[in-house]
Design a protein around this motif. Structure first.
Motif, PDB file in Angstrom:
ATOM      1  N   ALA A 259     -65.642 -11.720 -36.140  1.00  0.00           N
ATOM      2  CA  ALA A 259     -64.291 -11.334 -35.720  1.00  0.00           C
ATOM      3  C   ALA A 259     -64.228 -10.928 -34.258  1.00  0.00           C
ATOM      4  CB  ALA A 259     -63.799 -10.177 -36.591  1.00  0.00           C
ATOM      5  N   GLY A 260     -65.407 -10.745 -33.627  1.00  0.00           N
ATOM      6  CA  GLY A 260     -65.462 -10.132 -32.304  1.00  0.00           C
ATOM      7  C   GLY A 260     -64.898 -10.958 -31.170  1.00  0.00           C
ATOM      8  N   GLY A 261     -64.801 -12.273 -31.347  1.00  0.00           N
ATOM      9  CA  GLY A 261     -64.229 -13.108 -30.290  1.00  0.00           C
ATOM     10  C   GLY A 261     -65.094 -13.204 -29.059  1.00  0.00           C
ATOM     11  N   TRP A 262     -66.415 -13.240 -29.222  1.00  0.00           N
ATOM     12  CA  TRP A 262     -67.310 -13.359 -28.062  1.00  0.00           C
ATOM     13  C   TRP A 262     -67.062 -14.710 -27.397  1.00  0.00           C
ATOM     14  CZ3 TRP A 262     -72.758 -11.430 -30.073  1.00  0.00           C
ATOM     15  CH2 TRP A 262     -72.616 -10.125 -30.566  1.00  0.00           C
ATOM     16  N   PRO A 263     -66.543 -14.734 -26.180  1.00  0.00           N
ATOM     17  CA  PRO A 263     -66.050 -15.996 -25.607  1.00  0.00           C
ATOM     18  C   PRO A 263     -67.110 -16.909 -24.999  1.00  0.00           C
ATOM     19  CG  PRO A 263     -65.512 -14.155 -24.180  1.00  0.00           C
ATOM     20  CD  PRO A 263     -66.148 -13.563 -25.391  1.00  0.00           C
ATOM     21  N   ALA A 264     -68.385 -16.572 -25.152  1.00  0.00           N
ATOM     22  CA  ALA A 264     -69.440 -17.504 -24.736  1.00  0.00           C
ATOM     23  C   ALA A 264     -70.107 -18.167 -25.916  1.00  0.00           C
ATOM     24  CB  ALA A 264     -70.502 -16.781 -23.901  1.00  0.00           C
ATOM     25  N   VAL A 265     -70.115 -17.494 -27.071  1.00  0.00           N
ATOM     26  CA  VAL A 265     -70.911 -17.988 -28.200  1.00  0.00           C
ATOM     27  C   VAL A 265     -70.234 -17.814 -29.555  1.00  0.00           C
ATOM     28  CG1 VAL A 265     -73.131 -17.618 -27.045  1.00  0.00           C
ATOM     29  CG2 VAL A 265     -72.093 -15.753 -28.348  1.00  0.00           C
ATOM     30  N   GLY A 266     -69.052 -17.212 -29.596  1.00  0.00           N
ATOM     31  CA  GLY A 266     -68.475 -16.780 -30.860  1.00  0.00           C
ATOM     32  C   GLY A 266     -67.390 -17.649 -31.445  1.00  0.00           C
ATOM     33  N   MET A 267     -67.473 -18.963 -31.254  1.00  0.00           N
ATOM     34  CA  MET A 267     -66.469 -19.868 -31.815  1.00  0.00           C
ATOM     35  C   MET A 267     -66.919 -20.372 -33.173  1.00  0.00           C
ATOM     36  SD  MET A 267     -64.745 -23.305 -30.190  1.00  0.00           S
ATOM     37  CE  MET A 267     -66.316 -24.177 -29.999  1.00  0.00           C
ATOM     38  N   PHE A 268     -66.004 -20.317 -34.152  1.00  0.00           N
ATOM     39  CA  PHE A 268     -66.242 -20.827 -35.494  1.00  0.00           C
ATOM     40  C   PHE A 268     -65.255 -21.966 -35.719  1.00  0.00           C
ATOM     41  CE2 PHE A 268     -67.941 -16.673 -35.246  1.00  0.00           C
ATOM     42  CZ  PHE A 268     -69.061 -16.668 -36.065  1.00  0.00           C
ATOM     43  N   THR A 269     -65.791 -23.153 -35.960  1.00  0.00           N
ATOM     44  CA  THR A 269     -64.924 -24.319 -36.016  1.00  0.00           C
ATOM     45  C   THR A 269     -65.612 -25.444 -36.775  1.00  0.00           C
ATOM     46  OG1 THR A 269     -63.514 -25.753 -34.659  1.00  0.00           O
ATOM     47  CG2 THR A 269     -65.738 -25.349 -33.850  1.00  0.00           C
ATOM     48  N   THR A 270     -64.889 -26.540 -36.955  1.00  0.00           N
ATOM     49  CA  THR A 270     -65.444 -27.742 -37.570  1.00  0.00           C
ATOM     50  C   THR A 270     -65.834 -28.740 -36.495  1.00  0.00           C
ATOM     51  OG1 THR A 270     -63.311 -28.858 -37.717  1.00  0.00           O
ATOM     52  CG2 THR A 270     -63.934 -27.430 -39.574  1.00  0.00           C
ATOM     53  N   ALA A 271     -66.701 -29.670 -36.843  1.00  0.00           N
ATOM     54  CA  ALA A 271     -67.059 -30.731 -35.906  1.00  0.00           C
ATOM     55  C   ALA A 271     -65.830 -31.549 -35.534  1.00  0.00           C
ATOM     56  CB  ALA A 271     -68.142 -31.620 -36.512  1.00  0.00           C
ATOM     57  N   ARG A 272     -64.958 -31.783 -36.499  1.00  0.00           N
ATOM     58  CA  ARG A 272     -63.753 -32.563 -36.224  1.00  0.00           C
ATOM     59  C   ARG A 272     -62.865 -31.858 -35.195  1.00  0.00           C
ATOM     60  NH1 ARG A 272     -62.415 -32.558 -40.782  1.00  0.00           N
ATOM     61  NH2 ARG A 272     -60.810 -30.947 -40.848  1.00  0.00           N
ATOM     62  N   ALA A 273     -62.674 -30.543 -35.345  1.00  0.00           N
ATOM     63  CA  ALA A 273     -61.816 -29.801 -34.407  1.00  0.00           C
ATOM     64  C   ALA A 273     -62.421 -29.772 -33.012  1.00  0.00           C
ATOM     65  CB  ALA A 273     -61.579 -28.389 -34.919  1.00  0.00           C
ATOM     66  N   LEU A 274     -63.751 -29.650 -32.928  1.00  0.00           N
ATOM     67  CA  LEU A 274     -64.393 -29.644 -31.613  1.00  0.00           C
ATOM     68  C   LEU A 274     -64.334 -31.028 -30.985  1.00  0.00           C
ATOM     69  CD1 LEU A 274     -65.897 -28.050 -29.473  1.00  0.00           C
ATOM     70  CD2 LEU A 274     -68.033 -28.485 -30.716  1.00  0.00           C
ATOM     71  N   ALA A 275     -64.487 -32.080 -31.784  1.00  0.00           N
ATOM     72  CA  ALA A 275     -64.345 -33.442 -31.262  1.00  0.00           C
ATOM     73  C   ALA A 275     -62.914 -33.695 -30.803  1.00  0.00           C
ATOM     74  CB  ALA A 275     -64.755 -34.468 -32.319  1.00  0.00           C
ATOM     75  N   GLU A 276     -61.933 -33.146 -31.521  1.00  0.00           N
ATOM     76  CA  GLU A 276     -60.532 -33.272 -31.109  1.00  0.00           C
ATOM     77  C   GLU A 276     -60.298 -32.595 -29.758  1.00  0.00           C
ATOM     78  OE1 GLU A 276     -58.406 -31.561 -34.357  1.00  0.00           O
ATOM     79  OE2 GLU A 276     -58.512 -33.377 -35.590  1.00  0.00           O
ATOM     80  N   PHE A 277     -60.942 -31.459 -29.562  1.00  0.00           N
ATOM     81  CA  PHE A 277     -60.841 -30.779 -28.264  1.00  0.00           C
ATOM     82  C   PHE A 277     -61.345 -31.692 -27.148  1.00  0.00           C
ATOM     83  CE2 PHE A 277     -63.634 -28.637 -25.173  1.00  0.00           C
ATOM     84  CZ  PHE A 277     -62.694 -27.950 -24.423  1.00  0.00           C
ATOM     85  N   TYR A 278     -62.517 -32.306 -27.334  1.00  0.00           N
ATOM     86  CA  TYR A 278     -63.049 -33.203 -26.306  1.00  0.00           C
ATOM     87  C   TYR A 278     -62.199 -34.467 -26.166  1.00  0.00           C
ATOM     88  CZ  TYR A 278     -67.192 -30.495 -25.160  1.00  0.00           C
ATOM     89  OH  TYR A 278     -68.037 -29.518 -24.693  1.00  0.00           O
ATOM     90  N   ARG A 279     -61.631 -34.950 -27.270  1.00  0.00           N
ATOM     91  CA  ARG A 279     -60.705 -36.091 -27.189  1.00  0.00           C
ATOM     92  C   ARG A 279     -59.542 -35.749 -26.265  1.00  0.00           C
ATOM     93  NH1 ARG A 279     -56.819 -36.405 -32.101  1.00  0.00           N
ATOM     94  NH2 ARG A 279     -56.171 -34.541 -30.946  1.00  0.00           N
ATOM     95  N   ASP A 280     -58.937 -34.584 -26.479  1.00  0.00           N
ATOM     96  CA  ASP A 280     -57.784 -34.175 -25.673  1.00  0.00           C
ATOM     97  C   ASP A 280     -58.179 -33.933 -24.225  1.00  0.00           C
ATOM     98  OD1 ASP A 280     -56.309 -34.360 -27.973  1.00  0.00           O
ATOM     99  OD2 ASP A 280     -56.225 -32.193 -28.331  1.00  0.00           O
ATOM    100  N   LEU A 281     -59.394 -33.425 -24.031  1.00  0.00           N
ATOM    101  CA  LEU A 281     -59.881 -33.188 -22.676  1.00  0.00           C
ATOM    102  C   LEU A 281     -60.070 -34.514 -21.942  1.00  0.00           C
ATOM    103  CD1 LEU A 281     -60.761 -30.728 -20.969  1.00  0.00           C
ATOM    104  CD2 LEU A 281     -63.071 -31.052 -21.870  1.00  0.00           C
ATOM    105  N   VAL A 282     -60.739 -35.460 -22.597  1.00  0.00           N
ATOM    106  CA  VAL A 282     -61.044 -36.751 -21.973  1.00  0.00           C
ATOM    107  C   VAL A 282     -59.778 -37.527 -21.644  1.00  0.00           C
ATOM    108  CG1 VAL A 282     -62.021 -39.033 -22.493  1.00  0.00           C
ATOM    109  CG2 VAL A 282     -63.371 -36.971 -22.916  1.00  0.00           C
ATOM    110  N   ARG A 283     -58.767 -37.433 -22.497  1.00  0.00           N
ATOM    111  CA  ARG A 283     -57.549 -38.212 -22.236  1.00  0.00           C
ATOM    112  C   ARG A 283     -56.557 -37.496 -21.322  1.00  0.00           C
ATOM    113  NH1 ARG A 283     -54.652 -38.249 -28.223  1.00  0.00           N
ATOM    114  NH2 ARG A 283     -53.947 -36.082 -28.264  1.00  0.00           N
ATOM    115  N   GLY A 284     -56.917 -36.320 -20.822  1.00  0.00           N
ATOM    116  CA  GLY A 284     -56.105 -35.636 -19.826  1.00  0.00           C
ATOM    117  C   GLY A 284     -55.002 -34.767 -20.376  1.00  0.00           C
TER     118      GLY A 284
END
Length: 383
Positions: A259-284
């Motif tokens: 719950a602490g929200g450590w912004p360097a290491v504390g992300m809890f997510t799925t591979a799909r959501a993280l891939a979606e983040f990079y998809r959105d990043l790559v497409r601008g």
């Protein structure tokens, strides 16, 4: 080990499925997810194994898991987005937007140096509790008051935990929001930097392999001198790396850390959501293309003052190096960030590729872990 792998892989990417399935068959994985986008098309979305070996709970399509330092790329993107929207010049001193930072030899430290692990603040100067770490403002204030361990801009060294509170302060000061809240609102609703009770209930349990499988066994491509230096670093509790990764300390399976929200290491997510983040990043969609090109451009490369081996950084993103080993086919164009224990998130602007792999069995590539490498290799073989 007979483990069911669920999900979808485009026939052209069947090699990715084969590698993923094999990693369960040989015991390399306990539970994991992998996802690949090519442009806007989700071509791989696979998951399998156990989210928790103690209870036998299965890894489901929406099982989140800690992604460790993959978090840094998300926090950096949030900060770059805020900087762009608020007119923060990255080449100007941090003190322009954070006046309290201008002390103890840090007066001229630039925002670029903050993003590229050159600020000389790789560790806190004393103990930090899990409760204290939940207060991002207090963590940032403490770092602002510290004397750097080297003259900023003259070296680079991995800011394993402090990176998040340093770079995240740009978000906090300009938006009056935590990195976690900003990320969920602007970068991806399933990127949980700070997991609430409902997310924690679904989260996979982070586990370690047997002790015999944690011994360094495969040091390629490192030379003997580098391996000896790394062994010395890991034996020394006062080393920059150990100090930088143990304060704050705590279990990533514990509710306070989750719950602490450590912004360097504390992300809890799925591979799909993280891939979606990079998809959105790559497409601008998240950063202007011009700014993204600046962000992924290499700022530093060489022996890392904290890690003891070669690292290479843009603005919060890592480029292929000894600490981020990728196949030759991906080396020129890939950027992203690995996470402790084998996780990785990558983007590739030239090829329009976005990928993420998140396991809950924490292996070390120096102990022979090649799960992410082999998956990336399979992705590029399919292009």
């Amino acid at each position: 080990m007979d483990v069911r792998v669920d999900g979808y892989a485009d026939p052209a990417f069947r090699g990715v499925r084969e590698v993923f399935e094999a990693s369960f068959a040989d015991g390399s994985n306990l539970g994991a997810g992998v996802a690949v986008y090519a442009g806007d098309r989700l071509l791989v979305d696979l998951w399998g194994g156990l989210a928790d070996s103690r209870t036998g709970r299965a890894w489901e399509r929406d099982t989140p898991c800690v992604a460790f330092s993959c978090t840094k790329a998300v926090t950096a993107t949030a900060a770059l987005q805020v900087a762009d929207e608020h007119g923060v010049r990255l080449d100007e001193p941090v003190a322009r937007w954070w006046p309290e930072f201008a002390c103890a030899g840090k007066e001229s430290t630039t925002t670029v140096e903050l993003f590229s692990h050159q600020a000389g603040l790789p560790a806190f100067d004393g103990p930090v509790s899990v409760a204290e770490a939940a207060d991002a403002g207090a963590m940032a204030a403490r770092l602002a008051a510290q004397t750097p361990e080297w003259e900023p801009g003259t070296r680079h060294g991995y800011h394993a935990l402090t990176f998040g509170w340093l770079v995240g302060e740009l978000v906090r000061r300009h938006t009056d929001s935590t990195v976690g809240a900003y990320t969920r609102a602007r970068l991806g609703a399933e990127l949980h930097i700070g997991a609430d009770a409902a997310v924690r209930e679904r989260t996979a349990r982070s586990e370690f392999p047997p002790a015999a499988q944690q011994v360094w066994s495969d040091t390629d491509p490192l030379d003997a001198a580098t391996v000896a230096r790394l062994a010395e670093i890991f034996r020394d509790p006062e080393s920059m790396l150990l100090r930088g990764t143990t304060a704050p300390g705590g279990s990533y399976n514990g509710p306070e850390v989750q719950a602490g929200g450590w912004p360097a290491v504390g992300m809890f997510t799925t591979a799909r959501a993280l891939a979606e983040f990079y998809r959105d990043l790559v497409r601008g969609s998240l950063l202007r293309p011009e700014l993204l090109q600046v962000a992924v451009r290499e700022q530093v490369r060489g022996v890392d003052a904290a890690l003891g081996l070669e690292s290479a950084f843009g603005l919060g993103f890592m480029r292929p190096c000894e600490n981020f080993i990728v196949p030759e086919s991906a080396r020129r164009t890939v950027f992203g960030h690995p996470g402790a224990g084998g996780a990785v998130g990558i983007g590739d602007i030239d090829n329009g590729i976005a990928m993420a792999f998140i396991p809950n069995l924490r292996r070390d590539w120096l102990a022979g872990d090649r799960r992410a490498y082999q998956l990336i290799e399979a992705v590029y073989a399919a292009l």
